[in-house]
Design an enzyme around this catalytic site. Structure first.
Site, PDB file in Angstrom:
ATOM      1  N   LYS A  13       0.884  -1.373   0.028  1.00 22.95           N
ATOM      2  CA  LYS A  13       0.147  -0.090   0.236  1.00 22.95           C
ATOM      3  C   LYS A  13       0.847   1.431  -0.239  1.00 22.95           C
ATOM      4  CE  LYS A  13      -2.220  -1.084   3.907  1.00 22.95           C
ATOM      5  NZ  LYS A  13      -1.534  -2.072   4.256  1.00 22.95           N
ATOM      6  N   ARG A  88      -9.610   2.215   9.306  1.00 23.11           N
ATOM      7  CA  ARG A  88      -9.071   0.797   9.449  1.00 23.11           C
ATOM      8  C   ARG A  88     -10.417  -0.024  10.216  1.00 23.11           C
ATOM      9  NH1 ARG A  88      -2.773  -0.495  11.146  1.00 23.11           N
ATOM     10  NH2 ARG A  88      -2.004   0.711   9.506  1.00 23.11           N
ATOM     11  N   ARG A 127      11.161  -6.880   4.701  1.00 22.23           N
ATOM     12  CA  ARG A 127      11.415  -5.370   5.057  1.00 22.23           C
ATOM     13  C   ARG A 127      11.893  -4.993   6.468  1.00 22.23           C
ATOM     14  NH1 ARG A 127       5.751  -2.093   5.199  1.00 22.23           N
ATOM     15  NH2 ARG A 127       5.742  -2.896   7.346  1.00 22.23           N
ATOM     16  N   ARG A 133      12.971  -2.589  11.288  1.00 21.66           N
ATOM     17  CA  ARG A 133      11.750  -2.132  11.756  1.00 21.66           C
ATOM     18  C   ARG A 133      11.514  -2.971  13.017  1.00 21.66           C
ATOM     19  NH1 ARG A 133       6.883  -0.700   7.825  1.00 21.66           N
ATOM     20  NH2 ARG A 133       7.906   1.371   6.711  1.00 21.66           N
ATOM     21  N   ARG A 144      -0.851  -8.836  13.364  1.00 22.61           N
ATOM     22  CA  ARG A 144      -1.391  -7.734  12.453  1.00 22.61           C
ATOM     23  C   ARG A 144      -2.363  -8.152  11.597  1.00 22.61           C
ATOM     24  NH1 ARG A 144       3.612  -4.766  10.480  1.00 22.61           N
ATOM     25  NH2 ARG A 144       2.120  -3.357   9.597  1.00 22.61           N
TER      26      ARG A 144
END
Length: 190
Positions: A13, A88, A127, A133, A144
């Site tokens: 996204k 969301r 990622r 991260r 998630r």
């Protein structure tokens, strides 16, 4: 254009939002980027959401709604925007509806990136490795995805019932996905 992009974490996204927004000359507004910047800057908002983000949970609606409301009032969003990471939940859909009604506008379309969930986990782990991260461990990623399925996936039905939803295959080369998203916008606007 006033757009929303939906899809599970790791669907691409953020990457696609920037490309589509640039095409239309509108800002890509990512709640995740704004949260991460606040955490890095150790702002009061950043301190408030840091632990929430590390656990993979969603930031409370009242915090997110206020942040989005303020961002949509900025000058560059007057001609349009692409929201990434908002809404969301169904309650956030209602809040966005209120914000848009107050401004005398409405959404043009909602783009849903569809992806293979196993591919999403692989993408997010890669990622996390590249970007360092801390919120992208495998356990947090899976949590998630569960939260997405429970809270955000129902938005697909809401926007589909309003004839605003455009499902777009999010698999493949970035440029191919971008092309499919732009074609979906053109199809809807036609």
């Amino acid at each position: 254009m006033r757009l929303v992009i939906l899809g599970p974490p790791g669907a691409g996204k953020g990457t696609q939002a920037k490309k589509v927004a640039a095409h239309f000359g509108i800002p890509a507004i990512s709640t995740g980027d704004i949260f991460r910047q606040n955490v890095a800057d150790k702002t009061p908002l950043g301190v408030q959401v840091e632990e929430i983000m590390k656990s993979g949970k969603y930031v409370p609606d009242e915090v997110t709604n206020e942040m989005v409301r303020n961002r949509l009032l900025e000058d560059d969003a007057a001609v349009g925007f692409l929201l990434d990471g908002y809404p969301r939940t169904a309650a956030q859909v209602d809040e966005l509806d209120s914000m848009l009604a107050a401004a005398g506008t409405r959404l043009d379309t909602v783009l849903e990136l569809t992806v293979d969930m196993d591919e999403v986990v692989t993408r997010l782990l890669k990622r996390a490795e590249i970007e360092g991260r801390p919120d992208d461990t495998e356990d947090v990623i899976r949590h998630r995805l569960e939260v997405y399925t429970e809270q955000t996936a129902p938005l697909v039905h809401i926007y589909s019932d309003r004839d605003l939803l455009q499902r777009v295959d999010g698999m493949g080369e970035i440029s191919d996905v971008t092309g499919r998203l732009l074609a979906a916008c053109d199809d809807f606007a036609a």
